[in-house]
Write an enzyme that holds these catalytic residues in place. Sequence first.
Site, PDB file in Angstrom:
ATOM      1  CD  GLU A 284      -1.596  -2.330   1.814  1.00  0.00           C
ATOM      2  OE1 GLU A 284      -2.421  -3.238   1.896  1.00  0.00           O
ATOM      3  OE2 GLU A 284      -0.415  -2.443   2.214  1.00  0.00           O
ATOM      4  CG  ASP A 326      17.523  26.346 -28.291  1.00  0.00           C
ATOM      5  OD1 ASP A 326      17.686  26.276 -29.518  1.00  0.00           O
ATOM      6  OD2 ASP A 326      17.188  27.376 -27.699  1.00  0.00           O
ATOM      7  CG  ASN A 693       1.973  -3.532   4.153  1.00  0.00           C
ATOM      8  OD1 ASN A 693       2.963  -4.101   4.598  1.00  0.00           O
ATOM      9  ND2 ASN A 693       1.050  -4.142   3.444  1.00  0.00           N
TER      10      ASN A 693
END
Length: 853
Positions: A284, A326, A693
Site C-alpha cells: 500500500e 537548443d 505497510n
Amino acid sequence: MKEFYKCPSAQLLSEYDSGFQGLTQQQAEQALKRFGENRLQEEKKKGPLQVFIEQFKDLLVIILIVAGIISMFTGNLESTIVIFAVIILNAILGTVQHFKAEKSLESLRSLSSPNAKVLRDGERQEIPSALVVPGDVVVLEAGDLVPADGRIIECHSLQVQESALTGEAESVDKTEEIIEGDHIALGDQKNMVFSSSLVTYGRALVLVTSTGMDTEIGRIATLMNTTQERRTPLQVSLDNFSKKLSILILAVCALVFGISLFRQMPVLDSLMFAVALAVAAIPEALSSIVTISLAIGTSKMAKEHAIMKKLQAVEGLGCVSVICSDKTGTLTQNRMTVTDSYVFDPIQSDRLQLASILCNDGSVSGDSTLGDPTETALIDAYRLAHTDYFDMLKQYPRQAELPFDSDRKLMSTVHQIGQDCLLLTKGAPDVLLQRVDHITDQGIVRPITDEDREVIRKANQSFSEQGLRVLAFAQKILNSCEVSQESENGYTFLGLVAMVDPPRAESAQAVADCYRAGIKPIMITGDHVATASAIAKKIGILKDGDLAVTGSELDQMDDETLSHKLPHISVYARVSPEHKIRIVGLWQKLGNVVAMTGDGVNDAPALKKADIGIAMGITGTEVSKDAASMILTDDNFATIIKAVANGRNIYSNIKNAIGFLLSGNTAGILAVLFCSLMGLPVPFAAVHLLFINLLTDSLPAIAVSMEPPAKELLHEPPRDSKESILTSQFLSQIVTQGILLTIATLVAFYLGLTVNAATASTMAFATLCLGRLWHGFNARGKGSLVKLGFFKNPYSIGAFCLGAGLLALVLLCPPLERLFSIAPLNGFQLLAILVCSIVPTLLIQLFRIIRGK
C-alpha cells in the site's frame, strides 16, 4: 499553410479584399464571423470528479476495495475504516497531482498582445488583439508585440525579435520584397511577421494573413495538443509490476480461499484468510514511498538549480542516453560578445574602437548596457579595454546621423573631431567595402587596390567560417556636418569587428561529462548552420566525422534514411518545431531515453514529446517552462549533468526501497499461506498488516531514499530503460530475504500459539514489524553496513527508533489494544520477539561481510 512570402503584396491585398487603407468595419465584422476570434483554442479539460474516479481504475486498488468490503461484512469495522481511508487518501493525492499538470496553452494564450493598432475605414484604431482578422492592415512600431501572422506591405527599417520562435538571438531585418523559393525556413521569411514576436526597431504596415490557431503560434499549440507525453521508465516498470502482482495476488487468494473451504473452514473464516493475504501482498505504501523519495530527490536538486515539475521524471534522468539541446541561451550566453577584430593598419586600432561606440545607438544605464545586442556588444568591448567611455561621448557628441536601414545595411553618424566633421559608418562588410576608396597603410592614406580588398574579404570570410557576425567600419572627412545618403561613399577603411553569442564557460566541461556518462549531446537550433557548427565545435559536440544538417535537408530525408544517419548527426540547424519533434521521436524509436532542452516557444512541443523536457528558468518563455518537466533556474547546461547524477542515485534508492517493501510483504504472504496450508489460525489481522505497510515500513523506506550518491555514478553507462525493476537477481534477493523474515515470524507465532491464538497473532505481528524495521538497514545498499557506513545515513537510525517507538506504543498502550487486536505480552514473549526479529538482519550482514561486500 500557404507560402505568403513569395506572393506579391498587391495580389494578397486583392485576395483579402483589402488595401492600404485596411478593411471597412463591415468587412472586419464579417471576417470575424468567418474566422473567429484571434485566440488559441483550449482542449476540453477533465472535471475534478472524473479525475478522482479515474484514480480507482488500478487493479491493486480494486483488490483493496474488495478486501475492505469483505472486512465490513465480516464485522471487522476497524480494518474496513483503515483500508478505505488509505484508498481515498491515495485518490485525493492523485487528483491534486493531475491538476498541477500542463498549463502550456494558457501560457501560449497569454503571449498574445492585449491590443493592436489597425487601419479600419482608412483610420488608425486600437482594438483588442482578439478582434484582429485576416485582411486587417496592422501598424507595427518599435515596442509592439505582433498580434497575428502577416505579410509586410510597407517597411521602414523594421527589426523583429523572433528568438522565441526561431532560436536566433539577434533581431531580424525585415523587408516587403518578395522572397523566391519553396519551403523557406521561418527565420528566412524576411517579409513576414509572426504572432507574439517583438518589434525592436522601425515601423511597418502588415497585412494579416493568419489568426488564432492558423498562426505559427497556433500551429505550435496544435502540436502541443497532439503530442503525447512519454511515461517515464519507472512509470512503465511500476505499471507492469502492478499488473503482474495483481494477477499473482488474485491467483494466490483464490487458491487459499479454495484450500480453506476444502478443509471445511467456515466461509467467513476463509474470506478473512483471503483478505489477510491480499492486504499482506499489496504494498500500500509503494506509491507514497516512490512519491516521497522523488520529492526528497527534487528538493536536493532544487538546491543545485534544477527544479523538477514532474516527480516521475526525476528517475528518468538516470537512463537518459541522448540530450538534444537548443543553442541560444542554453549552450550559449544569449548575449552578443566581441571576440576579434581586423585592421589593415595597426595604427587604426584606436580609431576603430572609438568608431564602435560613437557610431552606436546603445547606451549605458548603471551597470547595464541597453540597446540592440550587436551595439551593446561593441560598447561592452570598449568599456572592458577603456575607462573613458562617457568622456569620449561627451568629447565627440553626435552632430548628425543616418539611422540604420535594411536596404542600405548601413548606419552613419557625424562627429566634430578637432577641426574636422567626421562621418563614421558601420554596416555589412560586403556593402561597405564597395563604398571604400582609400585605406591606411603604415600611417599613410592611399587608394585601395583590388589586392587590398581581397585581403579584407579573406579576413571577413575567416570570421564568417567561425560562425561570427562581422561588422565593417569606415570613416570620411566632410566639408560640413550636414549629411545625406549621398555622403555614404568615398570612405577610408577602418576595420572589421567580429562578434558571436559565445558558449557558456561551463558548456565544454558539461559536454565532456555527457560523453563520460555515456550520453550523446546534440545541438538543435533555428540558427544558421555555420554559426551552430562553430559553437558546437568549440564545446565538443561536433567532432570529426560528425554531420551538421539543416531543416531543408531533413525534409529531403524519409524516416528510414534519417534513422540510419541519426547516430552521426550532432548539429541540426534552421529547424522548425516539427523537425524537433521528429528528431526526438526517431531517437526514441531507436530505444533511447531523450532529454530536450530549450527556452523558446518553438521548443515547447519537443519539450513535451521528450522523455525529459528541460526549460531555462531565466531566459525561458512561460510556454517552454510549462511544457517541460524540469527547469534550470541558472540556465546552465552543466546543471543537467548534476541532475543526471542525482537522477541515477534516486532510481537506485527507489529500487532499494521497493526491494525492502517487497521482501517484507513476501514474508507476510508466506506466513499467511503457511498457516492456511497447515490449518492454523490467521497469523495477522488486516489492520496489523496495514499498520506495518503504511507506518513502520514507510519510515525505513524513506530513510533508504536519503542514501547519499556514490562517486562512480557518472562513470557508468545509462541503465536500459526497458529493464524491469524485478530482474531475476533482484527477485531472488527479495524472496531469500522474505523467507528469512517468514521463518522468524513463524517461530514467534508458534511460541505464542502455546498460549492462545490472540497471543500468537500479536507475537507474529510484532516480530514481522520489528524484523522489517531491522531489515531497513540491509536495504540501504548491496554492501554490508561496514562498507556502507552505519552512521553515513543518520535517517536510517532515526527511522528505526521512530518505528520501534510506534510499535512499542501499540503493544504497551491499553487504549490501542482493541483497535489493533493486541493481546497482553509478558517479558519473555517481548524478549522472544526482539531475538526473532533481529536474527534475519544478522544473517544477511554476516553473509555480505563474508562475501566481501
